[in-house]
Every structure is written in structure tokens, then in C-alpha cells.
Write a protein that holds these residues in place. Sequence first.
Motif, PDB file in Angstrom:
ATOM      1  N   GLY A 289       2.700   7.318  -4.433  1.00 16.39           N
ATOM      2  CA  GLY A 289       1.505   6.621  -3.983  1.00 16.39           C
ATOM      3  C   GLY A 289       1.380   6.656  -2.469  1.00 16.39           C
ATOM      4  N   GLU A 290       0.438   5.869  -1.953  1.00 13.64           N
ATOM      5  CA  GLU A 290       0.255   5.827  -0.504  1.00 13.64           C
ATOM      6  C   GLU A 290       1.181   4.787   0.107  1.00 13.64           C
ATOM      7  OE1 GLU A 290      -3.733   4.646   0.489  1.00 13.64           O
ATOM      8  OE2 GLU A 290      -3.888   3.384  -1.274  1.00 13.64           O
TER       9      GLU A 290
ATOM     10  N   ARG B   9      -3.534   7.987  -6.512  1.00 11.88           N
ATOM     11  CA  ARG B   9      -2.805   6.925  -7.221  1.00 11.88           C
ATOM     12  C   ARG B   9      -3.307   5.544  -6.809  1.00 11.88           C
ATOM     13  NH1 ARG B   9       3.796   6.203  -7.885  1.00 11.88           N
ATOM     14  NH2 ARG B   9       3.758   3.965  -8.305  1.00 11.88           N
TER      15      ARG B   9
ATOM     16  N   HIS C 161       0.117   2.807   7.395  1.00 10.89           N
ATOM     17  CA  HIS C 161      -0.744   3.924   7.001  1.00 10.89           C
ATOM     18  C   HIS C 161      -1.598   4.320   8.208  1.00 10.89           C
ATOM     19  CE1 HIS C 161      -3.493   6.480   4.865  1.00 10.89           C
ATOM     20  NE2 HIS C 161      -2.901   6.238   3.705  1.00 10.89           N
TER      21      HIS C 161
ATOM     22  N   ALA D 148      -4.978   9.736  -1.729  1.00 16.26           N
ATOM     23  CA  ALA D 148      -4.883   8.388  -2.314  1.00 16.26           C
ATOM     24  C   ALA D 148      -5.397   8.305  -3.746  1.00 16.26           C
ATOM     25  CB  ALA D 148      -5.627   7.386  -1.429  1.00 16.26           C
TER      26      ALA D 148
ATOM     27  N   ALA E 205       1.043  17.976  -2.554  1.00 14.49           N
ATOM     28  CA  ALA E 205       0.502  16.708  -2.045  1.00 14.49           C
ATOM     29  C   ALA E 205       0.035  15.809  -3.183  1.00 14.49           C
ATOM     30  CB  ALA E 205      -0.639  16.974  -1.072  1.00 14.49           C
TER      31      ALA E 205
ATOM     32  N   TRP F   9      -1.360  14.359   1.635  1.00 16.80           N
ATOM     33  CA  TRP F   9      -0.908  13.239   0.798  1.00 16.80           C
ATOM     34  C   TRP F   9      -1.499  11.922   1.293  1.00 16.80           C
ATOM     35  CZ3 TRP F   9       3.499  10.141   2.852  1.00 16.80           C
ATOM     36  CH2 TRP F   9       3.774   9.026   2.064  1.00 16.80           C
TER      37      TRP F   9
ATOM     38  N   ASP G 129       1.663  12.232  -4.206  1.00 20.44           N
ATOM     39  CA  ASP G 129       0.849  11.026  -4.367  1.00 20.44           C
ATOM     40  C   ASP G 129       1.100  10.389  -5.727  1.00 20.44           C
ATOM     41  OD1 ASP G 129      -1.619   9.301  -3.638  1.00 20.44           O
ATOM     42  OD2 ASP G 129      -2.149  10.160  -5.583  1.00 20.44           O
TER      43      ASP G 129
END
Length: 316
Positions: free
Chosen positions: A22-23, A100, A28, A98, A14, A94, A18
Motif C-alpha cells: 500500500g501507500e 490499494r 508521503h 495508490a 510498482a 508506486w 502497491d
Amino acid sequence: MEAFSISVAVCCVAVLLDALVGEPRRWHPLVGFGCVVALIEQQFNRLPQQADRSVISGGLAAVLLMVPVVAVAVALQALLSGWAALLVQVIVLWLAIALRGLTEHGKAVSDALLQGNGEQAREAVGRIVSRDAESLSDSGVAAAAAESMLENGADAVFASLFWFLMAGLPGVVLHRMVNTLDAMWGYRNERYLYFGRFAARLDDLMNWVPARLTALTYALLGNTRLAMRCWFSQAKTWDSPNAGPVMAAGAGALAVSLGGPAPYASGIKQRSRLGCGPEATAQTVEGAIALVQRGVGLWLIVLAVFALGFWAGGAG
């Protein structure tokens, strides 16, 4: 012990996912949850508030929001197995961590400060803190960003890893919902003082252990002696039982001064000083980012060593 080893592997994958992607920029789940939270709050939070009734209403609203989602997480953990279970766990964790995204927000502030663009730096820090960014000096911008990196590293990254390891999918899902509710309802103002109390207290409870593990992590990876001294002497002066240890230890680890008076829309909020040393700069923000990143690396290494030890012991 096999379950623990699998959980550690999920954490590693995970975090790697990330770091690579990234997210998600759209759709989301936490954004969707936040929209539902706002709608529920409109129905349950009646003004003017009456203390006891508002606390009960806020608690009922929080339970109404959390129970269905946690129930789904419990069902998924019970029903899924094999690769399907691993895939769902990796995706959910993941979405929760967050790291990143936190780094990108912090770098936006530090890069602008390094370029001498104070206006851009204030605009960037205004996206991650609730204080009046336009009233901040450059050192105030750097301090606000560094504080956000340290505190959100504890709330969004380390606590998510902790609760996944402790309680799997239900644990990490519950924690992220509680943390989101606290972020939206945990203000000490006329609207949320009573209504948000249940969510705020539950968030304090769930973050108590992760916050202190995070503070210890920061201390080990920086100026350890100063970090521990700041933690034990300054944390109790902060109004949050969990942010205090995290930010005091983080400021000490970085050997800088954070905290102090801060401008908000409602006026200047008097806050205690944290840490010891010069005022924050762009390098402080980058140092705080590095502290969180190296802390995650340390956690994963320690977890992997334990997992390998259990595996070797079982194989023997």
C-alpha cells in the motif's frame, strides 16, 4: 523498444508493490506537497479576487510549485542508469498510483453498508468526497463512493500509468502535481473560481486521453453496450469534460444509476443522471472497485503482450 519494455516492467513492479504494502502512512511526498501548496496559495491568492489578475496569480503559483520538482525528475531520469534508475522509477510510480489505498477507502464504505451501519458508512464516505455526507441516504452514500472509485481510478491510477509510459518520471510527477493542485484549487467558489482556473484547465488537458482510455476500459470489462451508450449520450451533460465519460461509462458498465442531485455544504447541487438501472448499493461500490482493479490488470496484460511482441521482433 527496449525502453518501452523496461517501462512496462516498472509498471508491473510498482502495481505489485502497491498491492503488497500500500501507500506509506507517514511522510508521503504528496502530503508534503499539499502542505507547500497551501502555503503558496496563502501568499498568492488575494481576496477579493479580480478575474484576470487572479488567473495570472494562480498560474504563476502553479508554475512556481511544479517547475522545481519536474526539473529534479528530469535530472534524475537523465543522470541515473541501471538498477538505480529502475528503483527510483518503481518508487515514484508506486507513490503515484495508490490503487490499494483507493480500494481500502471504498471497502470501508461498502463494509459498513453491508453491516447496516449507516453512520459509519457516512463517516467513511466523508473522507473521500467533498459533499455533505451527513445528509446522504444509504443509496446516496453508495453512489458517492462508487463515483469516487470510478473517477479516482481514472485520475490516480490509470492516468499515472499513462503518463509514466508517455514521459517517464517527469510525466508522472507533473501529472500527480497538477492533479493535486486541481483537487485543492479546482473549486468553483469565490476563493478559487479564478485562482484555480489554470490548474483546473491543465488537469483537464492532461487527463483528456487517459480519461477516455479509462472509460473504454470500464466499458470493455462490464456491460459494454450499455456503457458505450451511456458514455456517448450522457457524458456531455456532465460539468467535467473528463469525469463525464469516465463515470457515465462506469455506471453503464455496472448497469446502475449514479449522479443526480447531491448535497454540499453550499446546498444541493443539481447534477445529471448517469448510467441506467437501479440505485447504488454496497455491491455497486464493490463492483466499481473490481472494475478499477480488473482494468489495471487488463492494462498490464496488454502492455506485457506488446512488450513481448517488440522483444520477440527485435530478437528475430
